[in-house]
Structures are given as structure tokens and as C-alpha cells.
Design a protein around this motif. Sequence first.
Motif, PDB file in Angstrom:
ATOM      1  N   ALA A 100       0.835  -1.100   0.072  1.00 20.58           N
ATOM      2  CA  ALA A 100      -0.059  -0.085  -0.168  1.00 20.58           C
ATOM      3  C   ALA A 100       0.789   1.069   0.048  1.00 20.58           C
ATOM      4  O   ALA A 100       0.504   2.336  -0.638  1.00 20.58           O
ATOM      5  CB  ALA A 100      -0.904   0.005   1.388  1.00 20.58           C
ATOM      6  N   LYS A 101       2.054   1.258   0.677  1.00 19.89           N
ATOM      7  CA  LYS A 101       2.794   2.505   0.777  1.00 19.89           C
ATOM      8  C   LYS A 101       3.446   2.565  -0.518  1.00 19.89           C
ATOM      9  O   LYS A 101       3.742   3.694  -0.791  1.00 19.89           O
ATOM     10  CB  LYS A 101       3.863   2.440   2.012  1.00 19.89           C
ATOM     11  CG  LYS A 101       3.275   2.298   3.366  1.00 19.89           C
ATOM     12  CD  LYS A 101       4.151   2.260   4.540  1.00 19.89           C
ATOM     13  CE  LYS A 101       4.799   1.141   4.647  1.00 19.89           C
ATOM     14  NZ  LYS A 101       5.800   1.158   6.048  1.00 19.89           N
ATOM     15  N   ALA A 102       4.076   1.488  -1.144  1.00 19.47           N
ATOM     16  CA  ALA A 102       4.898   1.662  -2.222  1.00 19.47           C
ATOM     17  C   ALA A 102       3.815   2.039  -3.658  1.00 19.47           C
ATOM     18  O   ALA A 102       4.205   2.818  -4.367  1.00 19.47           O
ATOM     19  CB  ALA A 102       5.508   0.259  -2.812  1.00 19.47           C
ATOM     20  N   VAL A 103       2.707   1.684  -3.479  1.00 16.16           N
ATOM     21  CA  VAL A 103       1.610   1.775  -4.573  1.00 16.16           C
ATOM     22  C   VAL A 103       1.459   3.429  -4.361  1.00 16.16           C
ATOM     23  O   VAL A 103       1.240   4.072  -5.304  1.00 16.16           O
ATOM     24  CB  VAL A 103       0.410   0.956  -4.461  1.00 16.16           C
ATOM     25  CG1 VAL A 103      -0.804   1.552  -5.382  1.00 16.16           C
ATOM     26  CG2 VAL A 103       0.659  -0.382  -5.119  1.00 16.16           C
ATOM     27  N   ALA A 104       0.911   3.868  -3.237  1.00 20.03           N
ATOM     28  CA  ALA A 104       0.755   5.191  -3.028  1.00 20.03           C
ATOM     29  C   ALA A 104       1.877   6.101  -3.270  1.00 20.03           C
ATOM     30  O   ALA A 104       1.652   7.206  -4.104  1.00 20.03           O
ATOM     31  CB  ALA A 104       0.524   5.456  -1.463  1.00 20.03           C
ATOM     32  N   ILE A 105       3.066   5.869  -3.276  1.00 23.70           N
ATOM     33  CA  ILE A 105       4.251   6.619  -3.640  1.00 23.70           C
ATOM     34  C   ILE A 105       4.249   6.625  -5.211  1.00 23.70           C
ATOM     35  O   ILE A 105       4.480   7.389  -5.840  1.00 23.70           O
ATOM     36  CB  ILE A 105       5.556   6.077  -3.247  1.00 23.70           C
ATOM     37  CG1 ILE A 105       5.759   6.163  -1.774  1.00 23.70           C
ATOM     38  CG2 ILE A 105       6.829   6.401  -3.904  1.00 23.70           C
ATOM     39  CD1 ILE A 105       6.854   5.547  -1.035  1.00 23.70           C
ATOM     40  N   MET A 106       4.170   5.362  -5.795  1.00 24.44           N
ATOM     41  CA  MET A 106       4.500   5.238  -7.245  1.00 24.44           C
ATOM     42  C   MET A 106       3.145   5.788  -8.129  1.00 24.44           C
ATOM     43  O   MET A 106       3.439   6.181  -9.215  1.00 24.44           O
ATOM     44  CB  MET A 106       4.481   3.563  -7.676  1.00 24.44           C
ATOM     45  CG  MET A 106       5.864   2.997  -7.091  1.00 24.44           C
ATOM     46  SD  MET A 106       7.324   4.485  -7.615  1.00 24.44           S
ATOM     47  CE  MET A 106       7.269   4.288  -9.293  1.00 24.44           C
ATOM     48  N   LEU A 107       2.166   6.005  -7.580  1.00 29.36           N
ATOM     49  CA  LEU A 107       1.066   6.938  -8.218  1.00 29.36           C
ATOM     50  C   LEU A 107       1.354   8.206  -8.591  1.00 29.36           C
ATOM     51  O   LEU A 107       0.890   9.082  -9.682  1.00 29.36           O
ATOM     52  CB  LEU A 107      -0.211   6.703  -7.678  1.00 29.36           C
ATOM     53  CG  LEU A 107      -0.965   5.345  -7.577  1.00 29.36           C
ATOM     54  CD1 LEU A 107      -2.036   5.331  -6.420  1.00 29.36           C
ATOM     55  CD2 LEU A 107      -1.583   5.032  -8.998  1.00 29.36           C
ATOM     56  N   ASN A 108       2.430   8.789  -7.871  1.00 35.03           N
ATOM     57  CA  ASN A 108       2.769  10.330  -7.813  1.00 35.03           C
ATOM     58  C   ASN A 108       4.201  10.502  -8.341  1.00 35.03           C
ATOM     59  O   ASN A 108       4.702  11.504  -8.351  1.00 35.03           O
ATOM     60  CB  ASN A 108       2.538  11.106  -6.515  1.00 35.03           C
ATOM     61  CG  ASN A 108       1.093  11.443  -6.529  1.00 35.03           C
ATOM     62  OD1 ASN A 108       0.221  11.414  -7.594  1.00 35.03           O
ATOM     63  ND2 ASN A 108       0.872  12.194  -5.263  1.00 35.03           N
ATOM     64  N   ASN A 109       4.997   9.176  -8.657  1.00 35.35           N
ATOM     65  CA  ASN A 109       6.107   9.324  -9.138  1.00 35.35           C
ATOM     66  C   ASN A 109       6.403   8.502 -10.415  1.00 35.35           C
ATOM     67  O   ASN A 109       5.944   7.497 -10.376  1.00 35.35           O
ATOM     68  CB  ASN A 109       7.064   8.933  -7.952  1.00 35.35           C
ATOM     69  CG  ASN A 109       7.128   9.663  -6.779  1.00 35.35           C
ATOM     70  OD1 ASN A 109       8.108  10.669  -6.926  1.00 35.35           O
ATOM     71  ND2 ASN A 109       6.419   9.579  -5.860  1.00 35.35           N
ATOM     72  N   GLU A 110       7.313   8.998 -11.257  1.00 34.80           N
ATOM     73  CA  GLU A 110       7.495   8.278 -12.439  1.00 34.80           C
ATOM     74  C   GLU A 110       8.523   7.097 -12.378  1.00 34.80           C
ATOM     75  O   GLU A 110       9.128   6.930 -11.450  1.00 34.80           O
ATOM     76  CB  GLU A 110       7.879   9.173 -13.577  1.00 34.80           C
ATOM     77  CG  GLU A 110       7.009  10.462 -13.930  1.00 34.80           C
ATOM     78  CD  GLU A 110       7.891  11.328 -14.886  1.00 34.80           C
ATOM     79  OE1 GLU A 110       8.876  11.236 -15.073  1.00 34.80           O
ATOM     80  OE2 GLU A 110       6.989  12.322 -15.491  1.00 34.80           O
ATOM     81  N   GLY A 111       8.211   6.299 -13.493  1.00 38.83           N
ATOM     82  CA  GLY A 111       9.390   5.319 -13.854  1.00 38.83           C
ATOM     83  C   GLY A 111       8.825   4.032 -12.764  1.00 38.83           C
ATOM     84  O   GLY A 111       7.628   3.780 -12.401  1.00 38.83           O
ATOM     85  N   SER A 112       9.690   3.207 -12.513  1.00 38.55           N
ATOM     86  CA  SER A 112       9.287   1.679 -11.842  1.00 38.55           C
ATOM     87  C   SER A 112       9.778   1.734 -10.473  1.00 38.55           C
ATOM     88  O   SER A 112      10.571   2.615 -10.164  1.00 38.55           O
ATOM     89  CB  SER A 112      10.197   0.471 -12.365  1.00 38.55           C
ATOM     90  OG  SER A 112      10.294  -0.384 -11.629  1.00 38.55           O
ATOM     91  N   SER A 113       9.021   0.907  -9.521  1.00 38.30           N
ATOM     92  CA  SER A 113       9.140   1.387  -7.935  1.00 38.30           C
ATOM     93  C   SER A 113      10.843   0.772  -7.691  1.00 38.30           C
ATOM     94  O   SER A 113      11.394   1.209  -6.677  1.00 38.30           O
ATOM     95  CB  SER A 113       8.276   0.299  -7.287  1.00 38.30           C
ATOM     96  OG  SER A 113       8.257  -1.100  -7.847  1.00 38.30           O
ATOM     97  N   GLU A 114      11.313  -0.107  -8.556  1.00 45.26           N
ATOM     98  CA  GLU A 114      12.776  -0.645  -8.236  1.00 45.26           C
ATOM     99  C   GLU A 114      13.876   0.788  -8.559  1.00 45.26           C
ATOM    100  O   GLU A 114      14.892   0.573  -7.945  1.00 45.26           O
ATOM    101  CB  GLU A 114      13.237  -1.538  -9.421  1.00 45.26           C
ATOM    102  CG  GLU A 114      13.481  -1.148 -10.877  1.00 45.26           C
ATOM    103  CD  GLU A 114      13.843  -2.166 -11.772  1.00 45.26           C
ATOM    104  OE1 GLU A 114      14.970  -2.576 -11.737  1.00 45.26           O
ATOM    105  OE2 GLU A 114      12.929  -2.816 -12.270  1.00 45.26           O
ATOM    106  N   ASP A 115      13.319   1.618  -9.041  1.00 41.02           N
ATOM    107  CA  ASP A 115      14.216   3.087  -9.184  1.00 41.02           C
ATOM    108  C   ASP A 115      14.391   3.938  -7.803  1.00 41.02           C
ATOM    109  O   ASP A 115      15.184   4.612  -7.582  1.00 41.02           O
ATOM    110  CB  ASP A 115      13.660   4.026 -10.328  1.00 41.02           C
ATOM    111  CG  ASP A 115      13.573   3.259 -11.461  1.00 41.02           C
ATOM    112  OD1 ASP A 115      14.503   2.350 -12.018  1.00 41.02           O
ATOM    113  OD2 ASP A 115      12.910   3.777 -12.416  1.00 41.02           O
TER     114      ASP A 115
END
Length: 353
Positions: A100-115
Amino acid sequence: MVPRVIFGRGSFNQLGELLAPNRLNNQAPFVYLVDDVFRTEINITSRIPIAYDDKIIYVSTIEEPKTSQVDELVEDIILTSKERPSGIIGIGGGSILDLAKAVAIMLNNEGSSEDYQGWDLVKHKAVYHVGIPTISGTGAEVSRTTVLTGPTRKLGINSDYTPFDQVVLDPELTKGVPKQQWFYTGMDCFIHSVESLNGTYLNAFSKTYGDMAYQICKEIYLDGSLTKKDAQDKLMMASWHGGMSIAYSQVGVAHAMSYGLSYLLGTKHGIGNCIVFNYLEEFYPKDVKLFKKMLDKHDITLPTGICRDLSDKDLETMINVALSLEPLWENAIGKNWKKTITSKKLKELYLKM
């Protein structure tokens, strides 16, 4: 720190009124990421306050959270929502809360979560996100990291944007946790406090929280005089205090080495910490002795020989994952940790497990 917290039995029923002021509009849904063990659990699913275009996504936690899983969830949410979500709500154990924390971050940040695996790499604030733990001990509800397994490493997205905006701590939600899982996640909390209290990063803030988590874990897992309800309430608070302690310090040897097990073998975080901690008398002698007493008291038998038949290449992979977690080793050993923590040393430890 998490800015808003509500604690108490039945507090899950207040979720609707807690979320309402944060809805952006009728077409911006709240998305609930829910552990799929609750798919048929009416007592939980029937109480989720669905409205408008809100959606529930059931997520399997058979494996540890992966960066690819985060990216797939983000893409699915974007493609199936009329507007960017009003918020992400995680309902489950540590894996679901981290997702949930990671998805919330990635909805507002570009690229892949591994970045963003690492420290302070996130550029933009996450969307509003809420954590509701259904098991106690992981500290994921309070920590500033979201631990993910990526293509080359297991490492958290550590940032000031990671912590939840709201947490609901309802001990009633933990009543169906199986005994072994209750033990392993509780020991995750115990190990959090041990590694914080014995670390070089220790300070008055982290020590205060670490001491509290440590004492509560001893009371629950060694004393045994608490009622089931009191134990549920206290373990939920031990989890919170243990998470706060490491948020202001760091974890140590057990976590660093268990990340290697998880990355290569898929070992779940709680049991992985227990497998490793069982062989760390050199680093935490008093606390490993207590841990072994807890194992005996609750009749828990840890897996053995899981590294016995690994190739040198596999062992090297685990060792490299563990050694890459430099802040953990610096906290555990000190700034000169590389003089004593070598590949040979870690190989010897892994081969005992």
C-alpha cells in the motif's frame, strides 16, 4: 511520523468517517488493497465502506512483495480508474501494508518502483494512504520504509513520503492469526527492539520506544499471564513501539541476513528473521538466549538445513544482498564493520541455517 492514529477495539468501524474528508471527488476512488485471506471473511469485507467508484483489490501474500507487483498494481489502478485515486488503504499484514505504501508513492512518481529502492530517492509526495494492520509485529504500520524484492536486491523505499497518513489500530482484527504466524511476526517486533537497543545508532528517542517494545514482548511471550485480549492489545502496541524505535535508529544483523534468504529462497520475513537470529549469539548473546526460551515455551520448531545444499553461486548471491545493506551493518557493528563482516563470515553463518 504517522500524523494521525486511532487505537481501540472496534475502531475499524470508523473508517468511513475517517476517509470521507479526504475524498477528492466522486470519480476519484479509494482503492483498498486487502490480503486475499479475507476474501471470504465477511466480518472484514462487509465493513469496508465502499462508495462511488471505490474498489477492493485482493492481493496474495504467498510471496514477499515485489517491485514488479507494485508496478502492475499501479498500472491496473490507473487504467481502471476515471481519475487518480483519492487514497490507498492497505488492510492486512506487513506485506500488504508495504504494498500500500509503495503503490501510493508510485502513483505520484514516474518510472518503476525499483528505481526508488534506497534512501531518500522519492521526489514527490505519495497519494493519501492509510494502514490497517490485521497482524501485529512487523512495524510496517509506522515505519518509513516499504520493503520490496527487486530484480537485483531486496531493499526498501526509505523516504519521508513513505509513512502512512492515517493508521487504524484495531486489535480485534488480529484474533484469527494462526499460532506460528503470531509467533514469527511477534519475534520480528522483538528483533526490531533488540537490534535497535544494541545498535550504534541508538539515541534517547529510539531507546525509549525500543525498551517498551522489548518489555512487552517478554511479557507476552515469556510471562504468559495475560488474557488473550490483553495480549492482542499489547502486541499491537509493541509492534508500534518497535517500529518507532527503528524509525529513529536502524535494524541490524538478523534483518540484513534475512533479506538474503528472502531474495534467494523466498523465505517470508518473520520466519526468516527467526531462522537467522537463532544463530546470532556472537552479536546478541543475552537476547538469543531469551529467544530460544520463547521457542521452547511456545513449542515452535524452526526449519533447519535450508542453506545446506546451496551452490557457491547461490551463497554468493545471498551474501551480496546482505552486504549491500550498509546502514544495517553500520548500526550493528559500527563504522568499521567491513573489517569483521566479510563474505567468509557470512558464508559460515548461512551454512549453519
